[in-house]
Design a protein around this motif. Structure first.
Motif, PDB file in Angstrom:
ATOM      1  N   THR A  27       9.488 -18.464  -2.935  1.00 15.61           N
ATOM      2  CA  THR A  27       8.855 -17.974  -1.716  1.00 15.61           C
ATOM      3  C   THR A  27       7.403 -17.591  -1.972  1.00 15.61           C
ATOM      4  N   LYS A  28       6.483 -18.202  -1.224  1.00 19.55           N
ATOM      5  CA  LYS A  28       5.064 -17.861  -1.321  1.00 19.55           C
ATOM      6  C   LYS A  28       4.679 -16.785  -0.310  1.00 19.55           C
ATOM      7  N   ASN A  29       5.233 -16.871   0.889  1.00 19.29           N
ATOM      8  CA  ASN A  29       4.917 -15.922   1.947  1.00 19.29           C
ATOM      9  C   ASN A  29       6.201 -15.344   2.522  1.00 19.29           C
ATOM     10  N   ILE A  30       6.226 -14.038   2.690  1.00 19.65           N
ATOM     11  CA  ILE A  30       7.371 -13.363   3.300  1.00 19.65           C
ATOM     12  C   ILE A  30       6.986 -13.008   4.726  1.00 19.65           C
ATOM     13  N   GLY A 339      -0.988  -8.128   2.416  1.00 19.28           N
ATOM     14  CA  GLY A 339      -0.204  -8.430   3.605  1.00 19.28           C
ATOM     15  C   GLY A 339      -0.844  -7.854   4.847  1.00 19.28           C
ATOM     16  N   ILE A 340      -0.259  -8.189   5.976  1.00 18.62           N
ATOM     17  CA  ILE A 340      -0.763  -7.721   7.260  1.00 18.62           C
ATOM     18  C   ILE A 340       0.422  -7.472   8.189  1.00 18.62           C
ATOM     19  N   CYS A 341       0.297  -6.461   9.017  1.00 23.74           N
ATOM     20  CA  CYS A 341       1.321  -6.138  10.013  1.00 23.74           C
ATOM     21  C   CYS A 341       0.631  -6.022  11.370  1.00 23.74           C
ATOM     22  N   LYS A 342       1.079  -6.808  12.342  1.00 26.26           N
ATOM     23  CA  LYS A 342       0.517  -6.777  13.696  1.00 26.26           C
ATOM     24  C   LYS A 342       1.519  -6.119  14.623  1.00 26.26           C
ATOM     25  N   GLU A 343       1.046  -5.147  15.407  1.00 30.97           N
ATOM     26  CA  GLU A 343       1.920  -4.384  16.280  1.00 30.97           C
ATOM     27  C   GLU A 343       1.469  -4.483  17.730  1.00 30.97           C
ATOM     28  N   SER A 344       2.439  -4.564  18.635  1.00 28.04           N
ATOM     29  CA  SER A 344       2.171  -4.591  20.064  1.00 28.04           C
ATOM     30  C   SER A 344       3.069  -3.564  20.750  1.00 28.04           C
ATOM     31  N   LYS A 388       2.226 -11.546   1.032  1.00 26.27           N
ATOM     32  CA  LYS A 388       1.999 -12.609   0.050  1.00 26.27           C
ATOM     33  C   LYS A 388       2.755 -12.279  -1.229  1.00 26.27           C
ATOM     34  N   ASN A 389       3.490 -13.236  -1.717  1.00 28.14           N
ATOM     35  CA  ASN A 389       4.253 -13.054  -2.949  1.00 28.14           C
ATOM     36  C   ASN A 389       3.355 -13.358  -4.144  1.00 28.14           C
ATOM     37  N   GLN A 390       2.514 -12.387  -4.518  1.00 27.63           N
ATOM     38  CA  GLN A 390       1.611 -12.570  -5.644  1.00 27.63           C
ATOM     39  C   GLN A 390       2.347 -12.322  -6.962  1.00 27.63           C
ATOM     40  N   PRO A 391       1.909 -12.969  -8.035  1.00 26.95           N
ATOM     41  CA  PRO A 391       2.551 -12.767  -9.346  1.00 26.95           C
ATOM     42  C   PRO A 391       2.463 -11.306  -9.785  1.00 26.95           C
ATOM     43  N   ASN A 392       3.546 -10.806 -10.363  1.00 26.67           N
ATOM     44  CA  ASN A 392       3.626  -9.450 -10.909  1.00 26.67           C
ATOM     45  C   ASN A 392       3.438  -8.358  -9.849  1.00 26.67           C
ATOM     46  N   LEU A 393       3.617  -8.710  -8.583  1.00 29.48           N
ATOM     47  CA  LEU A 393       3.459  -7.714  -7.527  1.00 29.48           C
ATOM     48  C   LEU A 393       4.785  -7.043  -7.192  1.00 29.48           C
ATOM     49  N   PHE A 394       5.832  -7.838  -7.046  1.00 25.39           N
ATOM     50  CA  PHE A 394       7.143  -7.314  -6.679  1.00 25.39           C
ATOM     51  C   PHE A 394       8.071  -7.357  -7.896  1.00 25.39           C
ATOM     52  N   LEU A 449      13.573 -14.023  10.940  1.00 21.73           N
ATOM     53  CA  LEU A 449      13.052 -14.372   9.617  1.00 21.73           C
ATOM     54  C   LEU A 449      12.485 -15.777   9.631  1.00 21.73           C
ATOM     55  N   ASN A 450      11.278 -15.925   9.143  1.00 22.36           N
ATOM     56  CA  ASN A 450      10.596 -17.204   8.925  1.00 22.36           C
ATOM     57  C   ASN A 450      10.805 -18.226  10.049  1.00 22.36           C
ATOM     58  N   SER A 451      12.002 -18.699  10.257  1.00 18.39           N
ATOM     59  CA  SER A 451      12.258 -19.691  11.297  1.00 18.39           C
ATOM     60  C   SER A 451      13.016 -19.056  12.454  1.00 18.39           C
ATOM     61  N   ASP A 452      12.979 -19.719  13.604  1.00 18.36           N
ATOM     62  CA  ASP A 452      13.629 -19.191  14.802  1.00 18.36           C
ATOM     63  C   ASP A 452      15.148 -19.147  14.672  1.00 18.36           C
TER      64      ASP A 452
END
Length: 492
Positions: A27-30, A339-344, A388-394, A449-452
């Protein structure tokens, strides 16, 4: 995959915790999206006229927390284990002074991983009756003893480094480990039919004695308020847990697009005024008469009203792509956002609800006086998270991310004026009977999640009274499709 839990925090707050799982290697992007629909009884008077989106934003707190890695306790003290690797790092840092964040985070990581490992070990013993054997208990006590001893043997190396960078991280983490150890040993002591109770009690007392000697301020005294002890523990826990929490930076939602829309509206409005000016009296307006003057004033008023009305309409049209708030997510030591979180936030009417949300809501009251669209105000909250699933981040654990939201319902109680109300009876001489005044706030959550295809729906009922939240009831649990669960298992 997302695993969710809900719980009440005090009388006025409830917390939603979503633990997010993904495949570290592939996974590259969560990405996930959460839609929350609050069905509020009209008696609460929470509507667009009395409750603004800014008020809702103030009552909502968001946290994103990482999870420490999962290891057995033996991993801490065995050869090439966690503490041996830390010792090698400390030897290197004793020669070349590290940045204070790297040093402190290395010790915090040990403390937090130890807590998780100990908690899971104790939980495993308590939940499985066949695990409550003398051998398992003695092995656990031995693992705890060796782990703590191996950590405290690093004190000399840590002290030499802390003199150069001015830090007390070793001491703080040592006290934290001691607190955690006594807490979980106490859970074992209070368990019924637990073997080796004397040995557990001895280990617990040894750790208490250690804290009395090294950290006497951390020992609670019976019969006293112990406010300073609690404050010390809260501060210590916050200091250690800071390593796990990601930083959130608030921004306005899509400001460039919003300003572009406003600029376009202003250009159209000004063009209307210029058109009127250039076309009155055949373009000759050097000697402006009263009629021409009035026409220009009216044109300007029309332009101003056109601009305001157009702004509101354009905001409604573009609301799907214009988040009210944008949260940039940072990790300590990483400069760019991870990462980014958008709220409405907005009120909506019943007719535009998705069909599956309508179906769940209609079943909320088991067919008894189900609210219609005129009986409720619907508050909609949408959150889109992209990490973003960066190396050594999680850390490599099953649920490396915990997305935590806390809602404060104090504003929902502003118009609740009575706690009890008299029930009606047919006979005049009947003794009055009082009933508690409560309100049902339904909350439907859709998580994508990711897809509909990966969509799950949850139904929760908040029962509130004049004092706050009386209880929280999960009527329909979050349940993703079996196909998704199967695909997730293949990734593990």
């Amino acid at each position: 995959m997302i695993k969710e839990s809900l719980k009440i925090h005090g009388h006025r707050q409830f917390e939603i915790k979503q633990r997010v799982s993904f495949d570290h290697a592939k996974t590259k992007n969560i990405k996930y999206q959460v839609e929350t629909y609050f069905f509020l009884p009209v008696a609460l008077q929470i509507n667009p006229q009395s409750y603004s989106t800014k008020e809702f934003q103030k009552s909502l707190k968001n946290y994103v927390r990482l999870s420490p890695a999962t290891h057995k306790l033996k991993y801490f003290y065995k050869k090439k284990g966690m503490l041996e690797k830390l010792s090698i790092e400390l030897e290197h840092w004793s020669i070349e002074s590290p940045e204070i964040e790297y040093y402190e985070n290395a010790l915090k990581r040990v403390a937090l991983t130890y807590k998780r490992s100990l908690r899971l070990a104790v939980k495993s013993l308590l939940k499985a009756p066949n695990q409550k054997t003398e051998d398992n208990i003695l092995q656990l006590l031995l693992d705890i003893e060796k782990t703590i001893k191996a950590y405290r043997e690093l004190e000399i190396k840590c002290r030499s480094i802390e003199k150069k960078i001015t830090s007390n991280a070793f001491e703080y983490c040592d006290e934290y480990i001691s607190w955690v150890t006594t807490f979980y040993l106490r859970k074992l002591i209070t368990e019924r039919a637990i073997p080796c109770r004397a040995e557990i009690s001895h280990a617990w007392r040894e750790e208490i004695n250690y804290r009395e000697q090294e950290y006497p301020e951390s020992i609670a005294k019976p019969g006293e308020s112990n406010e300073e002890v609690l404050h010390r523990w809260s501060s210590l826990r916050r200091y250690i847990n800071r390593y796990l929490f990601l930083d959130i930076n608030h921004r306005k939602g899509a400001p460039l697009l919003l300003h572009t829309i406003y600029a376009t509206i202003a250009a159209i409005s000004m063009s209307i005024t210029l058109f009127v000016m250039l076309n009155i009296r055949g373009g000759q307006y050097a000697d402006i008469s009263m009629k021409v003057f009035i026409a220009l004033v009216l044109a300007y008023i029309f332009r101003d009203r056109f601009k305001d009305i157009s702004k509101r309409k354009m905001q409604q049209w573009f609301q799907r792509w214009l988040p009210d708030r944008k949260l940039l997510i940072y990790k300590e030591g990483v400069k760019s956002p991870i990462g980014i979180c958008k709220e409405s936030f907005r009120f909506i009417y019943y007719g535009i609800l998705p069909d599956d949300v309508k179906a769940v809501y209609q079943q909320a009251n088991d067919g008894f006086l189900t609210y219609t669209e005129k009986d409720v105000d619907i508050l909609f909250y949408k959150k889109e998270v992209h990490l973003k699933n960066q190396p050594n981040l999680f850390e490599k654990t099953r649920f490396p991310i915990a997305d935590i939201s806390r809602f404060n319902i104090s504003d929902y109680l502003r118009y609740i004026d009575i706690a009890f109300e008299e029930l009606p009876f047919l006979e005049e001489d009947e003794t009055p009977v009082l009933g508690e005044k409560i309100y049902h706030v339904y909350m439907i959550r859709r998580i994508r999640l990711n897809s509909d295809q990966n969509v799950a729906t949850e139904l929760v009922r908040l029962v509130i009274n004049v004092d706050g939240i009386k209880r929280l009831e999960v009527l329909k649990s979050l349940d993703f499709s079996k196909e998704q669960d199967a695909s997730f298992q293949d990734l593990q």
